[in-house]
Design an enzyme around this catalytic site. Structure first.
Site, PDB file in Angstrom:
ATOM      1  N   ASN A  91       0.842  -1.189   0.000  1.00 51.86           N
ATOM      2  CA  ASN A  91       0.000   0.000   0.000  1.00 51.86           C
ATOM      3  C   ASN A  91       0.883   1.248   0.000  1.00 51.86           C
ATOM      4  O   ASN A  91       1.853   1.318   0.751  1.00 51.86           O
ATOM      5  CB  ASN A  91      -0.897  -0.023   1.243  1.00 51.86           C
ATOM      6  CG  ASN A  91      -1.957   1.066   1.269  1.00 51.86           C
ATOM      7  OD1 ASN A  91      -2.410   1.431   2.338  1.00 51.86           O
ATOM      8  ND2 ASN A  91      -2.371   1.578   0.124  1.00 51.86           N
ATOM      9  N   TYR A  96      -6.978  14.207  -1.931  1.00 52.16           N
ATOM     10  CA  TYR A  96      -6.797  13.435  -0.701  1.00 52.16           C
ATOM     11  C   TYR A  96      -6.260  14.341   0.394  1.00 52.16           C
ATOM     12  O   TYR A  96      -5.410  15.201   0.131  1.00 52.16           O
ATOM     13  CB  TYR A  96      -5.805  12.302  -0.971  1.00 52.16           C
ATOM     14  CG  TYR A  96      -5.342  11.540   0.250  1.00 52.16           C
ATOM     15  CD1 TYR A  96      -6.152  10.575   0.829  1.00 52.16           C
ATOM     16  CD2 TYR A  96      -4.095  11.790   0.812  1.00 52.16           C
ATOM     17  CE1 TYR A  96      -5.727   9.875   1.950  1.00 52.16           C
ATOM     18  CE2 TYR A  96      -3.660  11.094   1.933  1.00 52.16           C
ATOM     19  CZ  TYR A  96      -4.486  10.137   2.493  1.00 52.16           C
ATOM     20  OH  TYR A  96      -4.072   9.445   3.601  1.00 52.16           O
ATOM     21  N   GLU A 129      -9.807  11.432   7.495  1.00 52.97           N
ATOM     22  CA  GLU A 129      -9.111  11.190   6.229  1.00 52.97           C
ATOM     23  C   GLU A 129     -10.166  11.268   5.127  1.00 52.97           C
ATOM     24  O   GLU A 129     -11.216  10.624   5.244  1.00 52.97           O
ATOM     25  CB  GLU A 129      -8.458   9.811   6.247  1.00 52.97           C
ATOM     26  CG  GLU A 129      -7.668   9.472   4.998  1.00 52.97           C
ATOM     27  CD  GLU A 129      -7.027   8.085   5.072  1.00 52.97           C
ATOM     28  OE1 GLU A 129      -5.923   7.915   4.537  1.00 52.97           O
ATOM     29  OE2 GLU A 129      -7.649   7.163   5.660  1.00 52.97           O
ATOM     30  N   TYR A 141     -11.318  11.579   0.803  1.00 54.31           N
ATOM     31  CA  TYR A 141     -11.019  11.305  -0.599  1.00 54.31           C
ATOM     32  C   TYR A 141     -12.118  11.888  -1.483  1.00 54.31           C
ATOM     33  O   TYR A 141     -13.305  11.649  -1.243  1.00 54.31           O
ATOM     34  CB  TYR A 141     -11.010   9.809  -0.875  1.00 54.31           C
ATOM     35  CG  TYR A 141      -9.919   8.984  -0.262  1.00 54.31           C
ATOM     36  CD1 TYR A 141      -8.809   8.596  -1.014  1.00 54.31           C
ATOM     37  CD2 TYR A 141     -10.023   8.520   1.045  1.00 54.31           C
ATOM     38  CE1 TYR A 141      -7.827   7.782  -0.465  1.00 54.31           C
ATOM     39  CE2 TYR A 141      -9.047   7.716   1.603  1.00 54.31           C
ATOM     40  CZ  TYR A 141      -7.946   7.345   0.835  1.00 54.31           C
ATOM     41  OH  TYR A 141      -6.974   6.531   1.384  1.00 54.31           O
ATOM     42  N   GLU A 186      -2.925   6.393  -5.113  1.00 54.64           N
ATOM     43  CA  GLU A 186      -2.818   5.339  -4.108  1.00 54.64           C
ATOM     44  C   GLU A 186      -2.866   3.993  -4.808  1.00 54.64           C
ATOM     45  O   GLU A 186      -3.615   3.805  -5.766  1.00 54.64           O
ATOM     46  CB  GLU A 186      -3.954   5.438  -3.087  1.00 54.64           C
ATOM     47  CG  GLU A 186      -3.908   4.342  -2.031  1.00 54.64           C
ATOM     48  CD  GLU A 186      -4.764   4.629  -0.803  1.00 54.64           C
ATOM     49  OE1 GLU A 186      -4.805   3.764   0.088  1.00 54.64           O
ATOM     50  OE2 GLU A 186      -5.366   5.722  -0.732  1.00 54.64           O
TER      51      GLU A 186
END
Length: 190
Positions: A44, A77, A86, A88, A177
Site C-alpha cells: 500500500n 486526498y 481522512e 477522498y 494510491e
C-alpha cells in the site's frame, strides 16, 4: 528528483509519499506541481503533491496520465484534525471501487459528474497523528477522468449536509494510491 517516503516541499508545492514498507514504488517530484509514480507488486502506498495546509474552498486543477493495473485510486486526498478525518474525492480508480461495502449517504453533482458520498471507519490504523481510529469521508465520481478541476467546497458542503464535518485542515494533495497492484501515473497539480 526521485525520493523515498516522507514529506516536504518541491517547487512551491507540498508533497507527501507514504508506503507500508512493502511497496515497490518509484516516486519522482518534477517541476512545478508535477510528479510521477511507478509501482509494481506493491503493498500500500499514497503519493502526491498539493498544499499544506489545504483549504475548504480550493479549486484544484490536475492533468496527466493515470494507468493502473489493479486496485488504485486517483483522488483529491487529505486530512483534518479535531476531528481527525481522512478524506477522498475520487476522480478515477482501477479495478476496485473504494466504496465497496460502504453505506451510501447521498450524492452531489459537481464538475460534470455525479459523485456518491460514503463514510467508512478505520480502527487502529496509521494516521497523521500516529495509530488511531478515525472516519474516512468519500466522494466517488461516476464518470472517471484523469484531468480536470475539482471544486472542493461543493463536496465539503455536501458532506456537511449529511453530518460529515471536517476540522482544521491539514495537508491536501492530488494523490495516487495503490494497494497490491501495479501501474504508472504522471500528474500535474495547480
Amino acid at each position: 528528483q526521485t525520493i523515498g517516503p516522507g514529506t516536504g516541499y518541491s517547487n512551491g508545492y507540498y508533497y507527501s509519499y507514504w508506503n507500508d514498507g512493502h511497496a515497490g514504488v518509484t516516486y519522482t517530484n518534477g517541476g512545478g506541481g508535477s510528479f510521477t509514480v511507478n509501482w509494481s507488486n506493491s503493498g500500500n502506498f499514497v503519493a502526491g503533491k498539493g498544499w499544506q495546509p489545504g483549504t475548504k474552498n480550493k479549486v484544484i486543477n490536475f492533468s496527466g496520465s493515470y494507468n493502473p493495473n489493479g486496485n488504485s485510486y486517483l483522488s483529491i486526498y487529505g486530512w483534518s484534525r479535531n476531528p481527525l478525518i481522512e478524506y477522498y474525492i475520487v476522480e478515477n480508480f482501477g479495478t476496485y471501487n473504494p466504496s465497496t461495502g460502504a453505506t451510501k449517504l447521498g450524492e452531489v453533482t459537481s464538475d460534470g459528474s455525479v459523485y456518491d458520498i460514503y463514510r467508512t471507519q478505520r480502527v487502529n490504523q496509521p494516521s497523521i497523528i500516529g495509530t488511531a481510529t478515525f472516519y474516512q469521508y468519500w466522494s466517488v465520481r461516476r464518470n472517471h477522468r484523469s484531468s480536470g478541476s475539482v471544486n472542493t467546497a461543493n463536496h465539503f458542503n455536501a458532506w456537511a449536509s449529511h453530518g460529515l464535518t471536517l476540522g482544521t485542515m491539514d495537508y491536501q494533495i492530488v494523490a495516487v494510491e495503490g494497494y497490491f497492484s501495479s501501474g504508472s501515473a504522471s500528474i500535474t497539480v495547480s
